[in-house]
Enzyme design. Sequence first.
Site, mmCIF file in Angstrom:
data_model
loop_
_atom_site.group_PDB
_atom_site.id
_atom_site.type_symbol
_atom_site.label_atom_id
_atom_site.label_comp_id
_atom_site.label_asym_id
_atom_site.label_seq_id
_atom_site.Cartn_x
_atom_site.Cartn_y
_atom_site.Cartn_z
ATOM 1 N N LYS A 22 0.809 -1.147 -0.002
ATOM 2 C CA LYS A 22 0.427 -0.145 0.455
ATOM 3 C C LYS A 22 0.271 1.622 -0.090
ATOM 4 C CE LYS A 22 -1.748 1.573 3.761
ATOM 5 N NZ LYS A 22 -1.893 3.210 3.929
ATOM 6 N N ASN A 23 1.447 0.942 0.740
ATOM 7 C CA ASN A 23 2.762 2.565 0.988
ATOM 8 C C ASN A 23 3.981 2.386 0.002
ATOM 9 O OD1 ASN A 23 0.692 3.035 3.546
ATOM 10 N ND2 ASN A 23 3.044 1.957 4.406
ATOM 11 N N CYS A 119 -5.135 12.817 12.554
ATOM 12 C CA CYS A 119 -4.974 11.157 12.563
ATOM 13 C C CYS A 119 -4.793 11.042 13.925
ATOM 14 C CB CYS A 119 -3.606 11.389 11.474
ATOM 15 S SG CYS A 119 -3.414 9.398 11.816
ATOM 16 N N ARG A 124 0.628 14.230 11.774
ATOM 17 C CA ARG A 124 1.762 14.179 11.035
ATOM 18 C C ARG A 124 1.697 15.180 10.654
ATOM 19 N NH1 ARG A 124 1.240 8.039 8.468
ATOM 20 N NH2 ARG A 124 -1.619 8.035 9.762
ATOM 21 N N ASP A 311 4.452 0.302 12.082
ATOM 22 C CA ASP A 311 3.411 -0.046 11.345
ATOM 23 C C ASP A 311 2.722 -1.541 12.249
ATOM 24 O OD1 ASP A 311 1.987 1.920 10.625
ATOM 25 O OD2 ASP A 311 2.915 1.488 8.671
ATOM 26 N N ARG A 403 -8.650 -0.553 4.763
ATOM 27 C CA ARG A 403 -7.535 0.279 4.227
ATOM 28 C C ARG A 403 -6.600 0.310 3.835
ATOM 29 N NH1 ARG A 403 -6.402 4.089 7.576
ATOM 30 N NH2 ARG A 403 -4.853 5.239 6.375
#
Length: 424
Positions: A22-23, A119, A124, A311, A403
């Site tokens: 995803k990133n 967030c 961030r 993460d 997500r």
Amino acid sequence: MDKLLIRGGRRLQGDLTISGAKNAALPEMCAALLTAAPVRLTNVPRLQDVSTMLKLLRNMGVSAERRTDDADEVLLHASRIDKLEAPYDLVKTMRASILALGPLLARFGQARVSLPGGCAIGSRPVDQHIRGLQAMGAQIEVEHGYIVARAERLKGARITTDMVTVTGTENLLMAATLADGETVLENAAQEPEITDLAEMLIAMGAQIEGHGTSRIRVQGVTQLHGAEHRIIPDRIETGTFLCAVAAAGGDVLLKDARAEHLDAVIDKLREAGVAIESGSAEGRGWIRVKSDGRLKAVSFRTSEYPAFPTDMQAQFMTLDCIAEGASRVTETIFENRFMHVNELLRLGADIAINGHLALVQGVARLSGAAVMATDLRASASLVIAGLVADGQTTVDRIYHLDRGYDRMEAKLRSIGADIERVTA
């Protein structure tokens, strides 16, 4: 609203394939804004954030095609951009939308991008993005919640960010590819996703050196061309499944996985008593994970890559909850990233929080209960807890999970988990 029902106590056995990162996918989709030629991405994960990014790009005028919902290939063609804006109603659901700022400014000389807002896991700030672009000659104002940026052509500069920022590095890297002269990014983030983005940009004609280190050099070019690029496997999805097997017990082969992107996590898993092998076949990596018996508690501290990733903090904490002994978990990246703790306590975990430190005392077993996901990685930790808890665990608000995980429940079910998605 969808929920997951999990009945714990099942060993995991078999193999599954890791999806694209995803990133890496999100900045690489934005990179298509840098050229009028077509860009083809493969190994694109099926995630809510990817769908949101496609919607954002289409809103600007990009032709963004995914042949079917099941296809892992996306064709992006930004030859007819008619709106140089990322509106709030899209940005508010996905902070990665800020990654449109650098490419739009570099190619078109202007951009209007909404500030991302708050967030759940912590602040961030985007000030590093703004300062870096200003150092490259951009005129930037914040008006009515939007970053409004203009530059006739960006100029190469030496930029040292005050902090290591992944999206800041990505934004400045993309902007520098079309700047006049050389740009040097000091204190750059070193994540594999940034290296992958740089490799894609190089395939498009960019001149980049040093990606994967803290100093990246970019010699600007007048234009980029199209390219085809395969997105790297998702290291956080990989780490999450490693933790799931470690917690539940079993023997699972993760295909299309890159062990070298997870050295810190794998080291800690081995310290806990998990057996892990890795290798490659036909150009694709694989990792085999085997776990039997109760694990040993392991302390760890999150930090920037290549250290232990924030993460993976919530998922690994779940392992410590059922391990033998006590452990200390120190979170250094986000100030609010212990929100999963209260939900783990509902399942019977023994955790005490003191600022950025969590003290975890392992318990013999967890007990199934109704829990609520608070963010993406917290939701993954609750799924892992449900796999080992006695009885049934219900995980609510799994839109967070969607997500960042490509059909997680289907992959877990394929290796023996008793898990199903239900609509309330």
